[in-house]
Structure formats: C-alpha cells, structure tokens
Design a protein around this motif. Structure first.
Motif, PDB file in Angstrom:
ATOM      1  N   ARG A  47       0.850  -1.195   0.000  1.00 12.81           N
ATOM      2  CA  ARG A  47       0.000   0.000   0.000  1.00 12.81           C
ATOM      3  C   ARG A  47       0.881   1.238   0.000  1.00 12.81           C
ATOM      4  NH1 ARG A  47      -3.316  -2.111   5.335  1.00 12.81           N
ATOM      5  NH2 ARG A  47      -4.320  -3.927   4.360  1.00 12.81           N
ATOM      6  N   PRO A  48       0.349   2.367  -0.448  1.00 11.42           N
ATOM      7  CA  PRO A  48       1.157   3.600  -0.422  1.00 11.42           C
ATOM      8  C   PRO A  48       1.709   3.929   0.966  1.00 11.42           C
ATOM      9  CG  PRO A  48      -0.765   3.908  -1.800  1.00 11.42           C
ATOM     10  CD  PRO A  48      -0.929   2.556  -1.150  1.00 11.42           C
ATOM     11  N   GLU A  49       0.949   3.581   1.997  1.00 16.89           N
ATOM     12  CA  GLU A  49       1.417   3.876   3.357  1.00 16.89           C
ATOM     13  C   GLU A  49       2.560   2.975   3.811  1.00 16.89           C
ATOM     14  OE1 GLU A  49      -1.721   3.213   2.395  1.00 16.89           O
ATOM     15  OE2 GLU A  49      -2.777   1.940   3.859  1.00 16.89           O
ATOM     16  N   ASP A  50       2.917   1.986   3.014  1.00 15.86           N
ATOM     17  CA  ASP A  50       4.100   1.168   3.308  1.00 15.86           C
ATOM     18  C   ASP A  50       5.387   1.839   2.829  1.00 15.86           C
ATOM     19  OD1 ASP A  50       2.136  -1.682   2.394  1.00 15.86           O
ATOM     20  OD2 ASP A  50       2.649  -1.044   4.436  1.00 15.86           O
ATOM     21  N   THR A  51       5.254   2.946   2.113  1.00 13.70           N
ATOM     22  CA  THR A  51       6.428   3.659   1.637  1.00 13.70           C
ATOM     23  C   THR A  51       7.296   4.118   2.799  1.00 13.70           C
ATOM     24  OG1 THR A  51       5.327   4.412  -0.380  1.00 13.70           O
ATOM     25  CG2 THR A  51       7.204   5.710   0.387  1.00 13.70           C
ATOM     26  N   ALA A  52       8.567   3.731   2.770  1.00 13.66           N
ATOM     27  CA  ALA A  52       9.480   4.042   3.873  1.00 13.66           C
ATOM     28  C   ALA A  52      10.862   3.498   3.528  1.00 13.66           C
ATOM     29  CB  ALA A  52       9.002   3.406   5.177  1.00 13.66           C
ATOM     30  N   VAL A  53      11.820   3.864   4.345  1.00 16.68           N
ATOM     31  CA  VAL A  53      13.116   3.188   4.324  1.00 16.68           C
ATOM     32  C   VAL A  53      13.029   2.027   5.302  1.00 16.68           C
ATOM     33  CG1 VAL A  53      15.598   3.377   4.703  1.00 16.68           C
ATOM     34  CG2 VAL A  53      14.331   5.313   3.745  1.00 16.68           C
ATOM     35  N   TYR A  54      13.403   0.862   4.840  1.00 17.19           N
ATOM     36  CA  TYR A  54      13.317  -0.348   5.647  1.00 17.19           C
ATOM     37  C   TYR A  54      14.722  -0.741   6.120  1.00 17.19           C
ATOM     38  CZ  TYR A  54       8.432  -1.018   4.504  1.00 17.19           C
ATOM     39  OH  TYR A  54       7.067  -0.859   4.400  1.00 17.19           O
ATOM     40  N   TYR A  55      14.801  -1.059   7.418  1.00 19.48           N
ATOM     41  CA  TYR A  55      16.079  -1.374   8.050  1.00 19.48           C
ATOM     42  C   TYR A  55      16.050  -2.759   8.671  1.00 19.48           C
ATOM     43  CZ  TYR A  55      16.810   3.703   7.887  1.00 19.48           C
ATOM     44  OH  TYR A  55      16.947   5.016   7.495  1.00 19.48           O
ATOM     45  N   CYS A  56      17.140  -3.437   8.551  1.00 19.97           N
ATOM     46  CA  CYS A  56      17.384  -4.705   9.235  1.00 19.97           C
ATOM     47  C   CYS A  56      18.042  -4.387  10.585  1.00 19.97           C
ATOM     48  CB  CYS A  56      18.313  -5.529   8.359  1.00 19.97           C
ATOM     49  SG  CYS A  56      18.805  -7.123   9.020  1.00 19.97           S
ATOM     50  N   ASN A  57      17.655  -5.152  11.596  1.00 18.89           N
ATOM     51  CA  ASN A  57      18.149  -4.854  12.939  1.00 18.89           C
ATOM     52  C   ASN A  57      18.457  -6.109  13.732  1.00 18.89           C
ATOM     53  OD1 ASN A  57      16.830  -4.719  15.988  1.00 18.89           O
ATOM     54  ND2 ASN A  57      18.268  -3.065  15.576  1.00 18.89           N
ATOM     55  N   ARG A  58      19.560  -6.040  14.475  1.00 17.00           N
ATOM     56  CA  ARG A  58      19.866  -7.038  15.494  1.00 17.00           C
ATOM     57  C   ARG A  58      20.450  -6.280  16.678  1.00 17.00           C
ATOM     58  NH1 ARG A  58      24.513  -9.382  17.502  1.00 17.00           N
ATOM     59  NH2 ARG A  58      24.212 -11.401  18.517  1.00 17.00           N
ATOM     60  N   ALA A  59      19.748  -6.315  17.777  1.00 13.77           N
ATOM     61  CA  ALA A  59      20.179  -5.618  19.004  1.00 13.77           C
ATOM     62  C   ALA A  59      20.476  -4.152  18.652  1.00 13.77           C
ATOM     63  CB  ALA A  59      21.371  -6.331  19.612  1.00 13.77           C
ATOM     64  N   ALA A  60      21.704  -3.710  18.859  1.00 19.59           N
ATOM     65  CA  ALA A  60      22.057  -2.309  18.593  1.00 19.59           C
ATOM     66  C   ALA A  60      22.588  -2.098  17.183  1.00 19.59           C
ATOM     67  CB  ALA A  60      23.103  -1.843  19.604  1.00 19.59           C
ATOM     68  N   MET A  61      22.544  -3.137  16.357  1.00 18.03           N
ATOM     69  CA  MET A  61      23.120  -3.039  15.017  1.00 18.03           C
ATOM     70  C   MET A  61      22.044  -2.788  13.970  1.00 18.03           C
ATOM     71  SD  MET A  61      25.848  -6.118  15.301  1.00 18.03           S
ATOM     72  CE  MET A  61      24.710  -7.149  16.208  1.00 18.03           C
ATOM     73  N   TRP A  62      22.350  -1.916  13.034  1.00 16.36           N
ATOM     74  CA  TRP A  62      21.437  -1.539  11.972  1.00 16.36           C
ATOM     75  C   TRP A  62      22.124  -1.610  10.619  1.00 16.36           C
ATOM     76  CZ3 TRP A  62      16.418  -0.398  13.242  1.00 16.36           C
ATOM     77  CH2 TRP A  62      16.156  -0.124  14.584  1.00 16.36           C
ATOM     78  N   GLY A  63      21.337  -1.975   9.616  1.00 14.73           N
ATOM     79  CA  GLY A  63      21.828  -1.859   8.268  1.00 14.73           C
ATOM     80  C   GLY A  63      21.698  -0.426   7.780  1.00 14.73           C
ATOM     81  N   GLN A  64      22.043  -0.218   6.510  1.00 14.65           N
ATOM     82  CA  GLN A  64      22.014   1.129   5.943  1.00 14.65           C
ATOM     83  C   GLN A  64      20.618   1.517   5.449  1.00 14.65           C
ATOM     84  OE1 GLN A  64      22.864  -1.508   4.272  1.00 14.65           O
ATOM     85  NE2 GLN A  64      21.936  -1.264   2.245  1.00 14.65           N
ATOM     86  N   GLY A  65      19.756   0.530   5.320  1.00 12.40           N
ATOM     87  CA  GLY A  65      18.390   0.786   4.876  1.00 12.40           C
ATOM     88  C   GLY A  65      18.213   0.621   3.380  1.00 12.40           C
ATOM     89  N   THR A  66      16.993   0.294   2.988  1.00 11.62           N
ATOM     90  CA  THR A  66      16.639   0.186   1.581  1.00 11.62           C
ATOM     91  C   THR A  66      15.276   0.853   1.383  1.00 11.62           C
ATOM     92  OG1 THR A  66      16.414  -1.338  -0.297  1.00 11.62           O
ATOM     93  CG2 THR A  66      15.606  -2.127   1.824  1.00 11.62           C
ATOM     94  N   GLN A  67      15.176   1.671   0.343  1.00  7.44           N
ATOM     95  CA  GLN A  67      13.969   2.456   0.113  1.00  7.44           C
ATOM     96  C   GLN A  67      12.903   1.612  -0.567  1.00  7.44           C
ATOM     97  OE1 GLN A  67      13.230   5.927   0.782  1.00  7.44           O
ATOM     98  NE2 GLN A  67      11.180   5.232   0.186  1.00  7.44           N
ATOM     99  N   VAL A  68      11.704   1.662  -0.026  1.00  4.76           N
ATOM    100  CA  VAL A  68      10.530   1.049  -0.645  1.00  4.76           C
ATOM    101  C   VAL A  68       9.533   2.167  -0.931  1.00  4.76           C
ATOM    102  CG1 VAL A  68       8.564  -0.485  -0.298  1.00  4.76           C
ATOM    103  CG2 VAL A  68      10.852  -1.194   0.452  1.00  4.76           C
ATOM    104  N   THR A  69       9.139   2.280  -2.180  1.00  6.39           N
ATOM    105  CA  THR A  69       8.160   3.288  -2.577  1.00  6.39           C
ATOM    106  C   THR A  69       6.997   2.592  -3.264  1.00  6.39           C
ATOM    107  OG1 THR A  69       9.912   4.928  -2.878  1.00  6.39           O
ATOM    108  CG2 THR A  69       7.774   5.390  -3.888  1.00  6.39           C
ATOM    109  N   VAL A  70       5.802   2.818  -2.733  1.00  8.47           N
ATOM    110  CA  VAL A  70       4.591   2.224  -3.295  1.00  8.47           C
ATOM    111  C   VAL A  70       3.757   3.357  -3.893  1.00  8.47           C
ATOM    112  CG1 VAL A  70       2.598   0.757  -2.889  1.00  8.47           C
ATOM    113  CG2 VAL A  70       4.680   0.462  -1.508  1.00  8.47           C
ATOM    114  N   SER A  71       3.675   3.347  -5.201  1.00  6.25           N
ATOM    115  CA  SER A  71       2.993   4.450  -5.883  1.00  6.25           C
ATOM    116  C   SER A  71       2.571   4.014  -7.272  1.00  6.25           C
ATOM    117  CB  SER A  71       3.925   5.656  -5.981  1.00  6.25           C
ATOM    118  OG  SER A  71       3.326   6.696  -6.741  1.00  6.25           O
TER     119      SER A  71
END
Length: 111
Positions: free
Chosen positions: A86-110
């Motif tokens: 859905r359009p409201e799913d548009t965001a940068v998505y991050y992978c996480n483990r404890a205090a560790m984060w990835g750089q993120g990947t953009q998802v755009t629904v349009s």
C-alpha cells in the motif's frame, strides 16, 4: 566488524510485492532475534516484524497478513516478503539485530 546489508527495495505499484533481504556477516542469523523496521518521512522508526532465535514471529498490526519475515540459515540471510503493498508502506526499511542496523533500503509504493 558486524555488518547488516539490506537489498531488494524499489518502486512498486499498489497491490504489488517485494522481497527484502538482509545479508549478515560475523553473526549467525539463526541464533539471533532479528527484526525489520521502517521509517517514513517525518515519522518515527517503527518495528514491522520480528523473528526470535526460536523462530517465533510477530508483526505490527498494519502489516499482519501481508508481510512475512523469514531467514535462510544456509545463506545467513534475513528476509521480508511484502505482499499487497500500500502507499502507506512507503518508507526506508532497516534490518536490525540488538544495537546493530543496516544502511536501509527504500521502498516506494505508488502508481
């Protein structure tokens, strides 16, 4: 150095699907509780899915029935299958483990 590297984001039409991947180094995905978060512009980062080391999964109400978190132990990779986007799913998505984060990947629904 532990790294989490996301991939698989992109532009998709409403109702479409994407699968995000998070490749992990120096940690064993199957032995860790890991999660996917997302952050939309102007909003706080929110957790959308979690998988425990025992394989128990939980989801945000907004994505239940549409998103599936999973892992491939052989590939040491975490996934997020996203269907009926859905359009409201548009965001940068991050992978996480404890205090560790990835750089993120953009998802755009349009459309």
């Amino acid at each position: 150095q532990v790294q989490l590297v996301e991939s698989g984001g992109g532009l998709v039409q409403p109702g479409g699907s994407l699968r995000l991947s998070c490749a992990a180094s120096l940690i064993i995905v199957s032995r860790s509780a890991m999660a996917w978060y997302r952050q939309a512009p102007g909003k706080q980062r929110e957790r959308v899915a979690l998988i425990t080391s025992g394989g128990i999964t939980t989801y945000a109400d907004s994505v239940k029935g549409r998103f599936t978190i999973s892992r491939d132990n052989a590939e040491n990779t975490l996934y997020l299958q996203m269907n009926n986007l859905r359009p409201e799913d548009t965001a940068v998505y991050y992978c996480n483990r404890a205090a560790m984060w990835g750089q993120g990947t953009q998802v755009t629904v349009s459309s």
